[in-house]
Motif scaffolding. Structure first.
Motif, PDB file in Angstrom:
ATOM      1  N   LEU A 153       0.058  -3.751 -13.501  1.00 11.99           N
ATOM      2  CA  LEU A 153      -0.085  -3.535 -14.839  1.00 11.99           C
ATOM      3  C   LEU A 153       0.845  -4.380 -15.610  1.00 11.99           C
ATOM      4  O   LEU A 153       0.446  -5.016 -16.599  1.00 11.99           O
ATOM      5  CB  LEU A 153      -0.059  -2.265 -15.139  1.00 11.99           C
ATOM      6  CG  LEU A 153      -0.785  -1.099 -14.365  1.00 11.99           C
ATOM      7  CD1 LEU A 153      -0.673   0.247 -15.159  1.00 11.99           C
ATOM      8  CD2 LEU A 153      -2.178  -1.590 -14.496  1.00 11.99           C
ATOM      9  N   MET A 154       2.039  -4.702 -14.929  1.00 11.73           N
ATOM     10  CA  MET A 154       2.846  -5.305 -15.667  1.00 11.73           C
ATOM     11  C   MET A 154       2.679  -7.029 -15.534  1.00 11.73           C
ATOM     12  O   MET A 154       2.779  -7.414 -16.740  1.00 11.73           O
ATOM     13  CB  MET A 154       4.304  -5.202 -14.838  1.00 11.73           C
ATOM     14  CG  MET A 154       4.793  -3.793 -15.044  1.00 11.73           C
ATOM     15  SD  MET A 154       6.770  -3.782 -14.600  1.00 11.73           S
ATOM     16  CE  MET A 154       6.976  -1.911 -14.757  1.00 11.73           C
ATOM     17  N   SER A 214       8.493   5.278 -10.085  1.00  4.76           N
ATOM     18  CA  SER A 214       7.124   4.964 -10.581  1.00  4.76           C
ATOM     19  C   SER A 214       7.189   5.702 -11.961  1.00  4.76           C
ATOM     20  O   SER A 214       6.541   4.960 -12.990  1.00  4.76           O
ATOM     21  CB  SER A 214       6.076   5.861  -9.766  1.00  4.76           C
ATOM     22  OG  SER A 214       4.915   5.668 -10.538  1.00  4.76           O
ATOM     23  N   TRP A 215       7.701   6.644 -12.373  1.00  5.16           N
ATOM     24  CA  TRP A 215       7.835   7.236 -13.477  1.00  5.16           C
ATOM     25  C   TRP A 215       8.681   6.251 -14.661  1.00  5.16           C
ATOM     26  O   TRP A 215       8.214   5.756 -15.615  1.00  5.16           O
ATOM     27  CB  TRP A 215       8.677   8.658 -13.597  1.00  5.16           C
ATOM     28  CG  TRP A 215       9.181   8.963 -15.064  1.00  5.16           C
ATOM     29  CD1 TRP A 215       8.456   9.587 -16.128  1.00  5.16           C
ATOM     30  CD2 TRP A 215      10.342   8.690 -15.831  1.00  5.16           C
ATOM     31  NE1 TRP A 215       8.924   9.790 -17.262  1.00  5.16           N
ATOM     32  CE2 TRP A 215      10.032   9.061 -17.274  1.00  5.16           C
ATOM     33  CE3 TRP A 215      11.327   8.081 -15.541  1.00  5.16           C
ATOM     34  CZ2 TRP A 215      11.071   8.962 -18.033  1.00  5.16           C
ATOM     35  CZ3 TRP A 215      12.362   7.842 -16.498  1.00  5.16           C
ATOM     36  CH2 TRP A 215      12.347   8.280 -17.947  1.00  5.16           C
ATOM     37  N   ALA A 216       9.771   5.664 -14.313  1.00  2.00           N
ATOM     38  CA  ALA A 216      10.516   4.614 -14.963  1.00  2.00           C
ATOM     39  C   ALA A 216       9.761   3.288 -15.108  1.00  2.00           C
ATOM     40  O   ALA A 216       9.656   3.131 -16.320  1.00  2.00           O
ATOM     41  CB  ALA A 216      11.933   4.223 -14.178  1.00  2.00           C
ATOM     42  N   LYS A 217       9.025   3.019 -14.317  1.00  4.78           N
ATOM     43  CA  LYS A 217       8.122   1.637 -14.266  1.00  4.78           C
ATOM     44  C   LYS A 217       7.147   2.044 -15.405  1.00  4.78           C
ATOM     45  O   LYS A 217       6.745   1.151 -16.349  1.00  4.78           O
ATOM     46  CB  LYS A 217       7.763   1.070 -13.034  1.00  4.78           C
ATOM     47  CG  LYS A 217       8.889   0.743 -12.170  1.00  4.78           C
ATOM     48  CD  LYS A 217       8.442  -0.012 -10.864  1.00  4.78           C
ATOM     49  CE  LYS A 217       8.017  -1.370 -11.067  1.00  4.78           C
ATOM     50  NZ  LYS A 217       7.805  -2.071  -9.884  1.00  4.78           N
ATOM     51  N   THR A 218       6.126   2.955 -15.226  1.00  6.04           N
ATOM     52  CA  THR A 218       5.339   3.524 -16.016  1.00  6.04           C
ATOM     53  C   THR A 218       5.755   3.594 -17.520  1.00  6.04           C
ATOM     54  O   THR A 218       5.011   3.298 -18.678  1.00  6.04           O
ATOM     55  CB  THR A 218       4.342   4.720 -15.531  1.00  6.04           C
ATOM     56  OG1 THR A 218       5.164   5.680 -15.538  1.00  6.04           O
ATOM     57  CG2 THR A 218       3.796   4.202 -14.424  1.00  6.04           C
ATOM     58  N   SER A 219       7.086   4.033 -17.782  1.00  7.91           N
ATOM     59  CA  SER A 219       7.704   4.224 -19.008  1.00  7.91           C
ATOM     60  C   SER A 219       8.365   3.083 -19.595  1.00  7.91           C
ATOM     61  O   SER A 219       8.983   3.224 -20.672  1.00  7.91           O
ATOM     62  CB  SER A 219       8.544   5.558 -18.905  1.00  7.91           C
ATOM     63  OG  SER A 219       7.859   6.799 -18.381  1.00  7.91           O
ATOM     64  N   ASP A 249       4.033  -3.450  -6.327  1.00  6.97           N
ATOM     65  CA  ASP A 249       3.661  -2.272  -6.275  1.00  6.97           C
ATOM     66  C   ASP A 249       2.518  -2.207  -7.385  1.00  6.97           C
ATOM     67  O   ASP A 249       2.291  -2.839  -8.128  1.00  6.97           O
ATOM     68  CB  ASP A 249       4.536  -0.988  -6.340  1.00  6.97           C
ATOM     69  CG  ASP A 249       5.404  -1.166  -7.545  1.00  6.97           C
ATOM     70  OD1 ASP A 249       4.785  -1.654  -8.726  1.00  6.97           O
ATOM     71  OD2 ASP A 249       6.487  -0.735  -7.518  1.00  6.97           O
ATOM     72  N   PHE A 250       1.795  -0.965  -7.537  1.00  2.50           N
ATOM     73  CA  PHE A 250       0.620  -0.548  -8.403  1.00  2.50           C
ATOM     74  C   PHE A 250       1.052  -0.660  -9.619  1.00  2.50           C
ATOM     75  O   PHE A 250       0.255  -1.365 -10.526  1.00  2.50           O
ATOM     76  CB  PHE A 250       0.139   0.944  -8.079  1.00  2.50           C
ATOM     77  CG  PHE A 250      -0.751   0.675  -6.923  1.00  2.50           C
ATOM     78  CD1 PHE A 250      -1.778  -0.278  -6.910  1.00  2.50           C
ATOM     79  CD2 PHE A 250      -0.544   1.562  -5.798  1.00  2.50           C
ATOM     80  CE1 PHE A 250      -2.742  -0.138  -5.795  1.00  2.50           C
ATOM     81  CE2 PHE A 250      -1.457   1.512  -4.783  1.00  2.50           C
ATOM     82  CZ  PHE A 250      -2.687   0.748  -4.718  1.00  2.50           C
ATOM     83  N   GLU A 261       0.870  -1.164  -0.169  1.00  2.72           N
ATOM     84  CA  GLU A 261      -0.102   0.037  -0.040  1.00  2.72           C
ATOM     85  C   GLU A 261       0.790   1.220   0.023  1.00  2.72           C
ATOM     86  O   GLU A 261       0.345   2.390  -0.417  1.00  2.72           O
ATOM     87  CB  GLU A 261      -1.092   0.121   1.248  1.00  2.72           C
ATOM     88  CG  GLU A 261      -2.171  -1.109   1.229  1.00  2.72           C
ATOM     89  CD  GLU A 261      -2.924  -1.090   2.418  1.00  2.72           C
ATOM     90  OE1 GLU A 261      -2.879  -0.162   2.929  1.00  2.72           O
ATOM     91  OE2 GLU A 261      -3.856  -1.869   2.340  1.00  2.72           O
ATOM     92  N   ASN A 262       2.119   1.241   0.560  1.00  2.00           N
ATOM     93  CA  ASN A 262       2.750   2.374   0.537  1.00  2.00           C
ATOM     94  C   ASN A 262       4.580   1.870   0.402  1.00  2.00           C
ATOM     95  O   ASN A 262       5.059   1.152   1.081  1.00  2.00           O
ATOM     96  CB  ASN A 262       2.840   3.183   1.971  1.00  2.00           C
ATOM     97  CG  ASN A 262       3.707   4.387   1.999  1.00  2.00           C
ATOM     98  OD1 ASN A 262       4.516   4.770   1.365  1.00  2.00           O
ATOM     99  ND2 ASN A 262       3.095   5.172   3.003  1.00  2.00           N
ATOM    100  N   THR A 263       4.882   2.388  -0.603  1.00  2.00           N
ATOM    101  CA  THR A 263       6.362   1.969  -1.129  1.00  2.00           C
ATOM    102  C   THR A 263       7.415   3.067  -0.531  1.00  2.00           C
ATOM    103  O   THR A 263       8.385   2.621  -0.710  1.00  2.00           O
ATOM    104  CB  THR A 263       6.363   2.068  -2.818  1.00  2.00           C
ATOM    105  OG1 THR A 263       6.027   3.268  -3.021  1.00  2.00           O
ATOM    106  CG2 THR A 263       5.324   0.759  -3.113  1.00  2.00           C
ATOM    107  N   PHE A 264       6.833   4.103   0.333  1.00  2.00           N
ATOM    108  CA  PHE A 264       8.001   4.817   0.852  1.00  2.00           C
ATOM    109  C   PHE A 264       9.001   4.278   1.587  1.00  2.00           C
ATOM    110  O   PHE A 264      10.241   4.556   1.308  1.00  2.00           O
ATOM    111  CB  PHE A 264       7.160   5.828   1.559  1.00  2.00           C
ATOM    112  CG  PHE A 264       8.177   7.125   1.876  1.00  2.00           C
ATOM    113  CD1 PHE A 264       8.303   8.102   1.505  1.00  2.00           C
ATOM    114  CD2 PHE A 264       8.883   7.125   3.174  1.00  2.00           C
ATOM    115  CE1 PHE A 264       9.048   9.114   1.643  1.00  2.00           C
ATOM    116  CE2 PHE A 264       9.756   8.076   3.569  1.00  2.00           C
ATOM    117  CZ  PHE A 264       9.799   9.121   2.773  1.00  2.00           C
TER     118      PHE A 264
END
Length: 684
Positions: free
Chosen positions: A203-204, A151-156, A198-199, A121-124
Motif C-alpha cells: 500500500l505504501m 503492522s499497526w504502526a505501518k497501517t497508522s 510485506d503487505f 508471505e510470512n513476516t514472523f
C-alpha cells in the motif's frame, strides 16, 4: 432526463425492483459522493452491487473502469459473484492489497527500472530475527505481539523513529517503546537486505507511485474512474490515504460501513474515516440502511440493547422477519458444564430440523475452543473451526481443481461426473472415509467436498459439459467460494464478522472475557461492546448466550446485565466471591463494585440511575473539540465513564469535580473550567 425521472418512468426494473427505498437511493444517487451507513444484515452488498449494475446499464459507469474495494478475499469473491449474476463481469472487485499489488507490479518497472520486490508471505521469521537481535529473545508470544504492533504502526503511518513518541500506553509483551522502535528498524533492514516487502509495504509503495510519479498516477486514475469501497469502518490511516489518492477528489465514489461493527482498531482501523467522509467531501450524501433482513425481531431487540440503542431511534436496526424465540441466557458453574450445555442445545436444534451447517458457536479468544471441541466430540456433533487454512489454498484442493481442468480439456466429451471420477481416482480418493482424525482424514474431507460441490451443481444444470464445469470450478476458486460443510462452525467473534447462521451460541460472556481483561478503559471498552453486538447479529432466528465460572466465580458481562434476571455472579459454590481491597459499594444497590469503570461511577453499570442525556452528549461534544484541538484520542481528556459520572453528579465547582473518582488536580486544572462551563451553559 434525470436519474430520478428515469427511475420513475420504468414500470418494471430487474435491477431496482429488488431494492428497498433506502437501497434504491444508494443505487441511483450517482451525482454525488455517497456515504452508506449500513447496519448489520441490511443488505449493503446488494445495494452497492446493484448500484454498479444500474450505473453501468444507464451508461454512467464504464464497467471496466469500475473498482469495488473490499478487505477480505471472501468478500471480493462474493461481490464478483453478485455482479456476474447481474450481467456485469468487466467490473473489478478486489481486496485493497490485491488491487495495489497489481498496480505496483505493472508500474514499478516503469518508475524505477526494476521489478517490484517479492512479497513476504510470512513476516514472523523476520520479526523473530529482529527481536532476537534487539531483545535477545524470540519467544513465540513476544514475536507474535511485535508482529502485530509493527503492522499497526505501518497501517497508522507511524515510522520506527516516531514510534516512541506516539506509543503512549500501548503494551507489547513488556517491551518498551524504544525497544519496539529498534525491532521495527531491524525488521525493515532485513526486508531490504533480502529484497522483499510485506503487505503494508504494498500500500505504501502504491501511494508513492501515485503521489511522486504524476504520469503514472494519471494512468492509474484513468484506468479506474468509479469506486465503491466496502467496510469503510475498517480502513486504517494508510488505506484511507491510498483510497483518497485513487479517487483524487472525484464524485464517483461510494463508501459503505457500519460504525457499530468497528472491531479492528488493534490493526489500525479507525471508524472516524467513515464518519468524517461526508464532511471531507463537499456535496456528499448520506444514506442510512436500518431494515434488517437477517434476524428475528427478538434477536434484533437484544442486539440493540447490547449497544444501548433506543428502540425506534435513527440508528436502531428494524427487523423485517417473522418473530422467533427470545434469546436465552445461561450462567453455568464451570466451563465443562457450559460446553456440555452447548452440545445438548446443538443436538436438539439439529433434531428439530436445523442443519449442522446452520449452527455456530462463537467465543472471544481461541483458548476457549478446546473444552468446547471436547464436548462436541463426546456428544457426536460434527464441527469445523473457522480461521484455519482457506479451503482453496489446501494442497489437495488446488491439485483437484488443476487436474479437473486438465482432464476436461484433454477429453471434452466427458461429463462433469466422469471428469471428477478420473480426478479423484488419480488422487487416490476412495468413497469410504478413513478412520480416525488427522491429516489423512482432512485430505479425504477436502476432496469429498469438491466432489459434492461439483455433483450438486451438475444436477442443477442441463447438458453441462466437463469443460463448462472446469471453468465454473476455477471461477469458484478465484472467488474463494468454499463449499458449506455439514458441520457446526466454531469461530472467534472477530472471524465471524460478515457471516450468519440460523442458530448461534456465544460462550464466555462474562467479565474478563467480554469485555476482555485488557480492555477495561475507553476506547477499547466500547469496541468490546461492538464485538458482542457483532456476535448477536450473526443469528437469524435463535441465540443462546452463556457464561461460566472459571477459577472460582464469574460475573456475567455488563453488556447483557439489563437482559438477564437472577444473580449477576455464578460460582462453583453458587455464592459471591470475596472482594478485593479496592472494591467499594455501589451507591445504588449497596453490593460490591468490581471494575475500574464501576468504581469511577460509584455504581454497577447495570444499576439504573437518572441523568440528563442531553448534558452527557454536550459533555461528549466538548470533549471531542478538546481532543481534536490537542490531537489526542478523546479518552485522554476524560473516559466515557468519567463523563457519565459528571453528568450524574452535575458538579458546580472544582471542589465538586475533585470528589468524583478518577479526577485529580491535574485534570481539574486543565479541563475543569471547560467542564463547568458546559454544565453552566446547559442549565441556562
Amino acid at each position: 432526463m434525470s436519474v430520478g425521472a428515469t427511475t420513475m418512468k420504468r414500470v418494471s426494473d430487474q435491477i431496482l425492483d429488488a431494492l428497498d427505498p433506502e437501497q434504491r437511493r444508494v443505487a441511483t444517487m450517482l451525482e454525488h459522493p455517497v456515504v452508506v451507513l449500513a447496519g448489520a444484515g441490511t443488505g449493503k452488498t446488494r445495494a452497492i452491487t446493484h448500484r454498479i449494475a444500474y450505473a453501468v446499464r444507464e451508461g454512467r459507469y464504464d464497467a471496466a473502469g469500475t473498482l469495488a474495494v473490499t478487505f477480505t478475499t471472501r468478500a471480493a469473491g462474493e461481490m464478483r459473484s453478485r455482479l456476474a449474476s447481474l450481467g456485469v463481469r468487466a467490473a473489478q472487485a478486489r481486496t485493497i492489497h490485491s488491487a495495489a499489488l497489481r498496480q505496483c507490479q505493472f508500474f514499478w518497472p516503469q518508475a524505477y527500472g526494476v521489478d517490484f520486490p517479492r512479497v513476504a508471505e510470512n513476516t514472523f521469521g523476520l520479526v523473530a530475527r529482529a527481536a532476537h537481535q534487539v531483545l535477545g529473545s524470540s519467544d513465540t508470544a513476544l514475536v507474535r505481539d511485535l508482529d502485530s504492533e509493527i503492522s499497526w504502526a505501518k497501517t497508522s503511518n507511524v515510522s520506527a523513529a516516531r514510534y516512541p513518541d506516539v506509543a503512549g500506553v500501548r503494551s507489547v509483551n513488556g517491551a518498551t517503546p524504544a525497544q519496539v522502535s529498534a525491532v521495527m528498524a531491524h525488521y525493515e533492514k532485513q526486508k531490504l537486505t533480502e529484497g522483499s516487502v510485506d503487505f503494508n509495504d504494498i500500500l505504501m509503495c502504491n501511494a508513492v507511485l501515485l503521489s511522486e510519479h504524476p504520469e503514472i498516477g494519471e494512468r492509474i486514475r484513468g484506468t479506474y474512474r468509479h469506486f465503491v469501497v466496502d467496510e469503510y469502518q475498517d480502513v486504517s490511516a494508510l488505506q484511507h490515504r491510498l483510497i483518497s489518492l485513487w479517487v483524487d477528489g472525484r464524485d464517483d465514489v461510494c463508501v459503505v460501513g457500519d460504525p457499530n461493527q468497528a472491531i479492528h482498531s488493534f490493526a489500525g482501523a479507525d471508524a472516524a474515516y467513515l464518519l468524517g467522509f461526508a464532511s471531507d467531501h463537499p456535496g456528499a450524501q448520506t444514506v442510512r440502511l436500518v431494515r434488517n433482513y437477517r434476524s428475528s425481531p427478538e434477536v434484533i431487540s437484544s442486539a440493540n440493547k447490547v449497544m444501548r440503542i433506543r428502540e425506534g431511534g435513527p440508528s436502531a436496526l428494524r427487523a423485517t422477519r417473522h418473530s422467533g424465540p427470545r434469546p436465552s441466557f445461561h450462567g453455568e458453574p464451570d466451563e465443562r458444564t457450559e460446553a456440555a450445555g452447548i452440545a445438548a442445545w446443538m443436538k436438539a436444534a439439529h433434531a428439530e430440523g436445523t442443519p449442522w451447517s446452520e449452527l455456530a458457536v462463537l467465543y472471544r479468544i481461541n483458548a476457549q475452543s478446546p473444552a468446547l471441541e471436547a464436548a462436541l466430540t463426546e456428544a457426536g456433533v460434527p464441527y469445523t473451526v473457522r480461521g484455519t487454512e482457506r479451503f482453496y489454498d489446501r494442497a489437495e484442493v488446488r491439485q483437484a481443481v488443476l487436474e479437473f481442468g486438465r482432464v476436461a480439456s484433454r477429453q471434452p466429451q466427458l461429463s462433469p461426473g466422469e471428469v471428477m471420477g478420473q480426478v479423484l481416482g488419480g488422487l487416490g480418493w476412495r468413497p469410504d472415509a478413513p478412520s480416525g482424525q488427522g491429516r489423512q482424514r482432512e485430505r479425504w474431507e477436502s476432496l469429498d467436498a469438491v466432489r459434492t460441490m461439483v455433483g450438486e451443481e451438475d444436477e442443477a444444470r442441463d447438458g453441462w459439459t466437463g469443460e463448462q464445469a472446469a471453468a465454473w470450478l476455477q471461477e469458484r476458486a478465484s472467488w474463494q467460494a468454499s463449499p458449506v460443510a455439514s458441520a457446526v462452525t466454531l469461530s472467534t467473534l472477530h472471524a465471524a464478522k460478515g457471516l450468519e447462521w440460523d442458530a448461534v451460541a456465544i460462550i464466555g460472556v462474562r467479565e474478563g472475557l467480554i469485555p476482555f481483561v485488557l480492555s477495561q478503559e475507553e476506547p477499547a471498552l466500547s469496541e468490546e461492546r461492538r464485538l458482542l453486538y457483532v456476535g448477536f447479529t450473526r443469528a437469524r432466528r435463535e441465540l443462546r448466550v452463556s457464561w461460566a465460572a472459571s477459577r472460582g466465580n464469574a460475573t456475567r458481562s455488563r453488556f447483557i446485565a439489563d437482559q438477564v434476571t437472577g444473580p449477576a455472579t455464578v460460582s462453583r459454590q453458587t455464592k459471591r466471591g470475596s472482594s478485593s481491597s479496592k472494591s467499594r459499594a455501589c451507591r445504588v444497590c449497596g453490593n460490591l463494585l468490581h471494575t475500574a469503570a464501576e468504581r469511577k461511577l460509584s455504581r454497577h453499570e447495570d444499576c439504573e440511575v437518572t441523568y440528563d442525556e442531553a448534558l452527557f452528549e454536550a459533555l461528549r461534544a466538548w470533549r471531542k473539540a478538546e481532543a481534536d484541538g490537542a490531537s489526542v484520542p478523546a479518552f485522554v481528556v476524560f473516559t466515557d465513564a468519567t463523563l457519565l459520572a459528571i453528568a450524574e453528579a452535575v458538579p458546580t465547582s472544582e471542589q465538586d469535580l475533585l470528589r468524583l473518582p478518577g479526577i485529580g488536580q491535574s485534570k481539574v486544572k486543565k479541563y475543569g473550567g471547560g467542564v463547568l462551563g458546559v454544565i453552566e451553559g446547559h442549565r441556562a
